[in-house]
Design an enzyme around this catalytic site. Sequence first.
Site, PDB file in Angstrom:
ATOM      1  N   ASP A  81     -48.884  63.681   0.648  1.00 47.95           N
ATOM      2  CA  ASP A  81     -50.031  63.776  -0.269  1.00 47.95           C
ATOM      3  C   ASP A  81     -49.869  62.918  -1.520  1.00 47.95           C
ATOM      4  O   ASP A  81     -50.846  62.674  -2.235  1.00 47.95           O
ATOM      5  CB  ASP A  81     -50.247  65.233  -0.690  1.00 47.95           C
ATOM      6  CG  ASP A  81     -50.713  66.099   0.464  1.00 47.95           C
ATOM      7  OD1 ASP A  81     -51.294  65.542   1.407  1.00 47.95           O
ATOM      8  OD2 ASP A  81     -50.478  67.314   0.427  1.00 47.95           O
ATOM      9  N   GLY A 107     -55.246  65.833   2.665  1.00 50.53           N
ATOM     10  CA  GLY A 107     -55.205  65.779   1.208  1.00 50.53           C
ATOM     11  C   GLY A 107     -56.246  66.723   0.656  1.00 50.53           C
ATOM     12  O   GLY A 107     -57.376  66.319   0.389  1.00 50.53           O
TER      13      GLY A 107
END
Lengths: 399, 399
Positions: free
Chosen positions: A140, A185
């Site tokens: 991420d 994400g």
Amino acid sequence: MKKSYLIAQSGGPTTAINASLIGVVNALLNLTDTDKIYGSQHGIQGVLKENFITLSTYSPEELDRIKFSPAMYLGSCRYRLNEDNADEYTKIFDIFKRYNIDTFFYIGGNDSMDTVMKLNRYAANNNIDIRIIGIPKTIDNDLLVTDHTPGFGSAVKYVASTIREIAYDTHIYDLQNVLIVEIMGRDSGWLTAATALARNEYITAPDLIYLPEIPFSITDFLEDIKSKLLQQKQVVVAVSEGIKDNHGHYIAAGVSDSDQFGHSQLSGAGKVLEYVVKEHLHVKVRSVELNVLQRCSSHMSSLADLTEAHDLGAYAVKLARENQSGKMPILVRESDGSFSISATDVENVANKAKYVPLSWINDMGNNITNEMIEYLKPLPCGEIPLHYNNGILEYVPFV
Amino acid sequence: MKKSYLIAQSGGPTTAINASLIGVVNALLNLTDTDKIYGSQHGIQGVLKENFITLSTYSPEELDRIKFSPAMYLGSCRYRLNEDNADEYTKIFDIFKRYNIDTFFYIGGNDSMDTVMKLNRYAANNNIDIRIIGIPKTIDNDLLVTDHTPGFGSAVKYVASTIREIAYDTHIYDLQNVLIVEIMGRDSGWLTAATALARNEYITAPDLIYLPEIPFSITDFLEDIKSKLLQQKQVVVAVSEGIKDNHGHYIAAGVSDSDQFGHSQLSGAGKVLEYVVKEHLHVKVRSVELNVLQRCSSHMSSLADLTEAHDLGAYAVKLARENQSGKMPILVRESDGSFSISATDVENVANKAKYVPLSWINDMGNNITNEMIEYLKPLPCGEIPLHYNNGILEYVPFV
């Protein structure tokens, strides 16, 4: 006196987290006073269960295979230490003492750094002679202080390369069509933004990019698609799984009532937008969710990423030898574009998140800026050796 | 007199269809009496529009890059010739004549072979001196007569390798979880069956395999999962997108009413089964749809597959030079396990489909037999050269 060490991994997989593990092991094996190197299976939960393997007996060849293998060799957990549960801390530090642990290395994301922070505080408050070192990882890229996180560069390589291949697939028919790719994400759009690296002189995909940092509007989205379809037949969209409307509601949970858009448990953001395009624009549309492939496709690891992950592991050992604790190695981008390694207090990272700067997103909220592309460019570079057996990828055996 | 040729591609992409194109081009370039080699963009529709490019001017380097690139260099169409539309045939053969076409090569699946069959019949009925040759491709492996189809071996390599990587991802947590992978193949289960090649000494995934050849029962499926969860923590399931219940209804369209299982347009078979597992077994569950990645992931092409695809293209030229028409080259498995190339009448292939033999599926209908594994083993073997630019996969520019 010889020292022993304990390493564990935690949180979600990346293709670089094993490289950090091997970075630690290799650096420890280079020291003359290393006794045992233990690996805890399933993170801090494995520590509580004394679920340990001995990594110091592994051959260099075995360690090298682990370095390039997917997911987490030691297994993972999602477990938060409870500061009110003193027994748990007592138990953990008793186990550390019994195994003569000089340093505990914990490789993970911002949740895992919470564990590092709490263990470090407990050790300091109780004058326990041990070092607790965190090592970052996450696809991420949402950790503070470090320029980028190990695991991100490989995920960038995977998503950008995959969107290039999808662009060829989308290009073949002589008719209008929209392809929506959903990228991981939930809160930060780094990886979705990185799909922009798929573009080159002839590939415009992704033509539109939507990040969770900007409130998402279905109306604007449809206008964006319509506008692109005036210029070109194929439109490829990259969308973060975590896009939310201006009330903060996930698009993935249904943009309207569930009767109209399907049960929320059945629809990711990409699938919901596929349906919206089909209903409103009447063009051929498909959505692709890259799902866990973004974090486990070791065959497309970035060599730069795995090298950095390995080096951060080695640097963590250096910190421990300097008797530092509660630290996490970080990557620093130098003015010449190269990267160096430094360290930060884990308190600066734990439970915090780094978002894509709004200045790196265009005014329309449907693309990223060149500054962001320059930031991303070095991260996916370089390829790793692959091992196929009878034509199928092969990695290290499970523990 | 020098001869000119026309090649087109049709149907869905595979990573091998460009290798067949280049196989034809290379074989034609080796002939001393070849004039022009045309490629029609977007299949037979491109022929009707005279949407041609000239492939005979391409350099060997350019041709080699096309060979290893995803999807269809010439573009595709899904267009069936209508036998009642004589004007269309007249137009096509007028164009063939005008471009002095000696042979029309059409690379595609069973629908595309329908076009080859119809054009060949028309030419024969009207005494037109032209050869119409089909060249097989499909990731579905559902063409009759040929041992297997170009494109299938690469898709096998992709799905089996990907399930191995997913197995690592699934393995990390010390808790019960189910992962369902949905594989392409609406009517035939060849590719879903091929996920079995992911298994090795330590990977049991996929633990269960469901093909469209066997009616699917939700009740049996849940029992299968429960039974596996008694033996192991992680269960990986491979399921064909085309599984149907015993009334012939697709599971993908909702196993029950749409209120309970979501709008049918939002749910593939994998997603529906994810929801069923969540509702009934209360364990962690995820579904992954491999989607177009199965047909466009050129970076994981099987060298054996691309070599065969190229050789079938070359063999198609040989057939044309022997003045054969309405034929399609096929792969024949010899008793020593090697493959040779022969040909069949396209009438044996057009509009027909080959299914997984029921004797290659186990009695429980949730796995395949060793005989099937032996059949599959040689198909994914060998790797192709990859080209990365700044860490991202790069292929040939679009036409």
